[in-house]
Design an enzyme around this catalytic site. Structure first.
Site, PDB file in Angstrom:
ATOM      1  N   ARG A 139       0.799  -1.282  -0.276  1.00 47.45           N
ATOM      2  CA  ARG A 139       0.016   0.001   0.119  1.00 47.45           C
ATOM      3  C   ARG A 139       0.894   1.295  -0.081  1.00 47.45           C
ATOM      4  O   ARG A 139       0.374   2.329  -0.535  1.00 47.45           O
ATOM      5  CB  ARG A 139      -0.873   0.058   1.203  1.00 47.45           C
ATOM      6  CG  ARG A 139      -2.297  -0.769   1.039  1.00 47.45           C
ATOM      7  CD  ARG A 139      -3.351  -0.672   1.979  1.00 47.45           C
ATOM      8  NE  ARG A 139      -4.475  -1.528   1.622  1.00 47.45           N
ATOM      9  CZ  ARG A 139      -5.373  -1.324   2.524  1.00 47.45           C
ATOM     10  NH1 ARG A 139      -5.577  -0.498   3.293  1.00 47.45           N
ATOM     11  NH2 ARG A 139      -6.486  -2.108   2.200  1.00 47.45           N
ATOM     12  N   GLU A 176       5.052 -12.175  13.843  1.00 47.02           N
ATOM     13  CA  GLU A 176       4.658 -13.198  15.028  1.00 47.02           C
ATOM     14  C   GLU A 176       5.311 -14.440  14.950  1.00 47.02           C
ATOM     15  O   GLU A 176       5.591 -15.018  15.928  1.00 47.02           O
ATOM     16  CB  GLU A 176       3.108 -12.874  14.992  1.00 47.02           C
ATOM     17  CG  GLU A 176       2.634 -13.584  16.134  1.00 47.02           C
ATOM     18  CD  GLU A 176       1.104 -13.567  16.155  1.00 47.02           C
ATOM     19  OE1 GLU A 176       0.394 -14.092  17.127  1.00 47.02           O
ATOM     20  OE2 GLU A 176       0.703 -13.194  15.329  1.00 47.02           O
TER      21      GLU A 176
END
Length: 253
Positions: A139, A176
């Site tokens: 983006r 993560e």
């Protein structure tokens, strides 16, 4: 695009959001049949997927308390923020059941809202002598080029591995579950240049931190990092050290 499992729940008021176990995700999955200019929402992102929250005008009672804080122009009162938010729609159960998908293509179809988004950044950076706008995949590639053109800077894409055809410099960063790599073309920037790093959202700060380290390794001065939205609850700002961060929308997670 931003997605969130339906197991997450929220509470709503007329203009904001916050996490709460009091409302189940079934109340968030109502179809969105409004036009791009009238569907309002605010959004967040987690480390391995993007997450979307339904609009303030959903069928959930407005007496419920949910908060979204707009932070453009330092005071959060810029009316352009509401137009930007209302131009984005949420699509439930995409790309698979249980996911709410934020479709930013409707923002791009709304020329006024898209221009407002770019203008807010341009107004902040036009006089800061920035020569490089570094956009993070993907983006950042939407917001970065028009900002760069408007302020007279070059645009440099920061990409995932094996996407750039020339010789690259790489920076690994943690997720993560595991790690990823950020790459930039060798020679795209020069030592001493002043750069802005742009992305849509900062959550845990992994990608922004990697882009920051990558530029500083080759002697570039990063003036600021900028995002449309920040999730302060995930403390991504802390991974940027003392580097300033500017956001348009502050989602209080």
């Amino acid at each position: 695009m931003i997605m969130i499992p339906q197991s997450t729940s929220f509470r709503f008021s007329s203009n904001s959001f916050a996490f709460s176990p009091a409302v189940t995700s079934r109340s968030l999955a109502a179809p969105f049949n409004r036009s791009p200019s009238s569907a309002a929402l605010s959004f967040i992102r987690f480390p391995n997927y993007r997450s979307a929250l339904p609009p303030p005008r959903s069928s959930v009672s407005k007496s419920k308390s949910v908060r979204v804080q707009a932070m453009a122009a330092e005071d959060g009162k810029d009316p352009r923020l509401a137009r930007i938010s209302s131009a984005i729609r949420v699509i439930p159960d995409f790309p698979k059941p249980g996911i709410l998908f934020q479709d930013i293509t409707t923002l791009l179809l709304d020329t006024k809202a898209f221009k407002d988004t770019i203008d807010l950044f341009v107004e902040r950076y036009k006089d800061k002598e920035i020569s490089v706008v570094a956009g993070i995949e993907a983006r950042g590639f939407i917001f970065g080029p028009p900002i760069a053109l408007a302020i007279g800077a070059k645009f440099v894409p920061m990409r995932k591995p094996n996407k750039l055809p020339g010789k690259v410099i790489s920076e690994e960063y943690s997720l993560e579950y595991g790690t990823d790599i950020m790459e930039m073309h060798v020679g795209a920037v020069e030592a001493g240049e002043r750069a802005l790093i742009i992305d849509d959202l900062i959550a845990t700060g992994g990608t922004l931190g990697a882009a920051l380290r990558l530029l500083e390794r080759v002697g570039v001065h990063v003036v600021e990092c900028a995002c449309v939205i920040e999730l302060p609850g995930l403390k991504g700002r802390e991974r940027l050290g003392d580097k300033p961060l500017f956001v348009l929308v502050n989602g209080d997670a």
